[in-house]
Design a protein around this motif. Structure first.
Motif, mmCIF file in Angstrom:
data_model
loop_
_atom_site.group_PDB
_atom_site.id
_atom_site.type_symbol
_atom_site.label_atom_id
_atom_site.label_comp_id
_atom_site.label_asym_id
_atom_site.label_seq_id
_atom_site.Cartn_x
_atom_site.Cartn_y
_atom_site.Cartn_z
ATOM 1 N N ALA A 150 8.239 -28.361 -10.684
ATOM 2 C CA ALA A 150 7.151 -28.830 -9.818
ATOM 3 C C ALA A 150 7.152 -30.347 -9.724
ATOM 4 C CB ALA A 150 5.811 -28.320 -10.340
ATOM 5 N N ILE A 151 7.316 -31.015 -10.863
ATOM 6 C CA ILE A 151 7.329 -32.477 -10.879
ATOM 7 C C ILE A 151 8.537 -33.005 -10.112
ATOM 8 C CG2 ILE A 151 7.615 -34.491 -12.393
ATOM 9 C CD1 ILE A 151 5.977 -32.879 -14.507
ATOM 10 N N PHE A 152 9.686 -32.417 -10.368
ATOM 11 C CA PHE A 152 10.924 -32.888 -9.736
ATOM 12 C C PHE A 152 10.896 -32.650 -8.224
ATOM 13 C CE2 PHE A 152 15.441 -32.767 -8.642
ATOM 14 C CZ PHE A 152 15.911 -33.904 -9.303
ATOM 15 N N MET A 153 10.519 -31.451 -7.822
ATOM 16 C CA MET A 153 10.465 -31.143 -6.384
ATOM 17 C C MET A 153 9.422 -31.987 -5.667
ATOM 18 S SD MET A 153 10.902 -27.021 -5.910
ATOM 19 C CE MET A 153 10.488 -27.197 -4.176
ATOM 20 N N GLY A 154 8.255 -32.157 -6.302
ATOM 21 C CA GLY A 154 7.199 -32.946 -5.670
ATOM 22 C C GLY A 154 7.670 -34.354 -5.339
ATOM 23 N N LEU A 155 8.343 -34.992 -6.317
ATOM 24 C CA LEU A 155 8.816 -36.359 -6.089
ATOM 25 C C LEU A 155 9.921 -36.391 -5.037
ATOM 26 C CD1 LEU A 155 8.662 -39.372 -7.551
ATOM 27 C CD2 LEU A 155 11.015 -38.731 -8.059
#
Length: 401
Positions: free
Chosen positions: A362-367
């Motif tokens: 989630a963190i990686f995709m969001g950024l």
């Protein structure tokens, strides 16, 4: 006597590590509300780390052990950057850029991996990060309601695109936390999710909206067991959001402008920047112009006649930035890092069913999705949050063992 000295040394190391944890708690609390406070806490944690490694340094390899599937794609990317930077057009700008992006901004990842190894410590830090985001977004909502922010939206404690970058990661993360908690805590997370979601609406940044929507859908469908129920819930949510958008003129205009490439100045300038970045990468196909040199080269040589914003200093896109500054090797290495990290998270989730993989995804995709229309690497507060979140997610995976 020697046993007493050994016990005293171990106690001293544990005390230092606990203080490092306290400083990282301070960073977590400041992470979305104060760049100065966040940097002070990270600085103190760094001093503590140096003292700790002087006291006990024979275990540093163990502390920094990272799964190969997560480590290798990033090292390939970083290695290509270092290699192509040998031929940079301005070594001073390149050295400054690399230090900021891959030492200063990256440090929170190392601190999290090395010293946040207890499950109760992880929970406390995640709670403080959520609280920090809620405080910032209450201020974002207040600005939106009480000030004339116009179509640009409100920014909270940071620049508007920095807040958008934080929201792109935090909203999906809080949504997942809500799905993974029970009882009163689930209601607390629901309130936190609503405040963050309203903050995203008030921030009015289209790239963040897309990043949040795509990331929430993908991670939710991966996590929940009943895919049909999840699809129905997401469909109902999408319909509800559509109704809201249609009845809020400012939101409707922003959504409608996403595909407008004929007279929307923001969209047109991005297209011009990407064309200039493509021209730059094609002129320096094997090396690029070097890290941190896009802005100067763009201003000197690569601005298109149609562009009306000559002051812009980056490409507003992560891939095009790497392609312009590191040529074809940099563009390919960036894709390897992105796909390799996503594969690590999805493969790990399917194999082990540890929620840390989904939080990391989630963190990686969001950024990265937000990075399709903004150069998120150039926002220190965003990148430190990103790397700290990645480190905490990795430690969450290991804590679940």
């Amino acid at each position: 006597m020697f046993q007493d000295e050994s016990a005293g040394s171990a106690g001293s190391v544990e005390k230092i590590e606990k203080w490092i944890f306290y400083f990282l708690c301070g960073y977590a609390l400041c992470s979305s509300i104060s760049m100065g406070g966040a940097n002070v806490c990270l600085g103190l944690a760094t001093v503590g780390t140096i003292i700790r490694l002087i006291k006990k340094h024979d275990d540093w390899r163990e502390l920094l052990t990272i799964d190969k599937g997560l480590r290798l794609p990033f090292l390939i990317f970083l290695g290509v950057l270092v290699g192509t930077n040998i031929f940079t057009l301005n070594m001073g700008a390149t050295a400054k850029n690399m230090f900021q992006y891959y030492i200063n901004n990256f440090e929170p990842f190392l601190l999290a991996v090395m010293f946040v190894r207890k499950r109760d410590w992880l929970i406390k830090i995640v709670g403080l990060m959520v609280a920090s985001s809620v405080i910032n977004n209450i201020y974002v909502i207040y600005q939106w309601l009480s000030m004339d922010t116009g179509a640009r939206g409100s920014q909270g404690f940071f620049r508007i695109m920095s807040t958008a970058g934080l929201l792109s990661m935090m909203v999906p993360t809080v949504a997942l936390l809500m799905l993974n908690t029970q009882g009163k805590l689930k209601w607390v997370m629901l309130v936190g999710l609503l405040i963050n979601a309203m903050g995203a609406v008030s921030n009015n940044t289209r790239g963040a909206w897309v990043a949040i929507a795509v990331t929430v859908v993908v991670t939710t469908l991966l996590m929940v067991k009943s895919k049909v129920k999840a699809l129905v819930a997401l469909l109902v949510l999408a319909i509800g959001l559509s109704v809201v958008v249609c009845h809020v003129p400012a939101m409707y205009m922003r959504v409608q402008s996403m595909t407008n490439v004929t007279d929307n100045r923001s969209n047109m300038e991005r297209l011009y920047l990407w064309q200039s970045a493509t021209n730059m990468g094609n002129d320096y196909p094997l090396t690029g112009v070097g890290s941190g040199n896009f802005g100067d080269m763009y201003h000197e040589k690569y601005i298109l006649p149609e562009a009306k914003m000559p002051h812009l200093g980056h490409t507003h896109n992560l891939f095009f930035q790497e392609f312009a500054e590191h040529g074809y090797p940099g563009g390919i290495a960036f894709v390897i890092w992105v796909l390799g990290t996503i594969a690590y998270c999805i493969r790990g989730w399917h194999k082990e069913k540890k929620t840390g993989y989904i939080f990391m995804l989630a963190i990686f995709m969001g950024l990265m999705i937000n990075g399709l229309t903004e150069h998120t690497f150039s926002h220190p507060i965003v990148m430190k949050w990103f790397w700290f979140g990645m480190g905490i997610s990795y430690r969450w995976i290991k804590a679940e063992e």
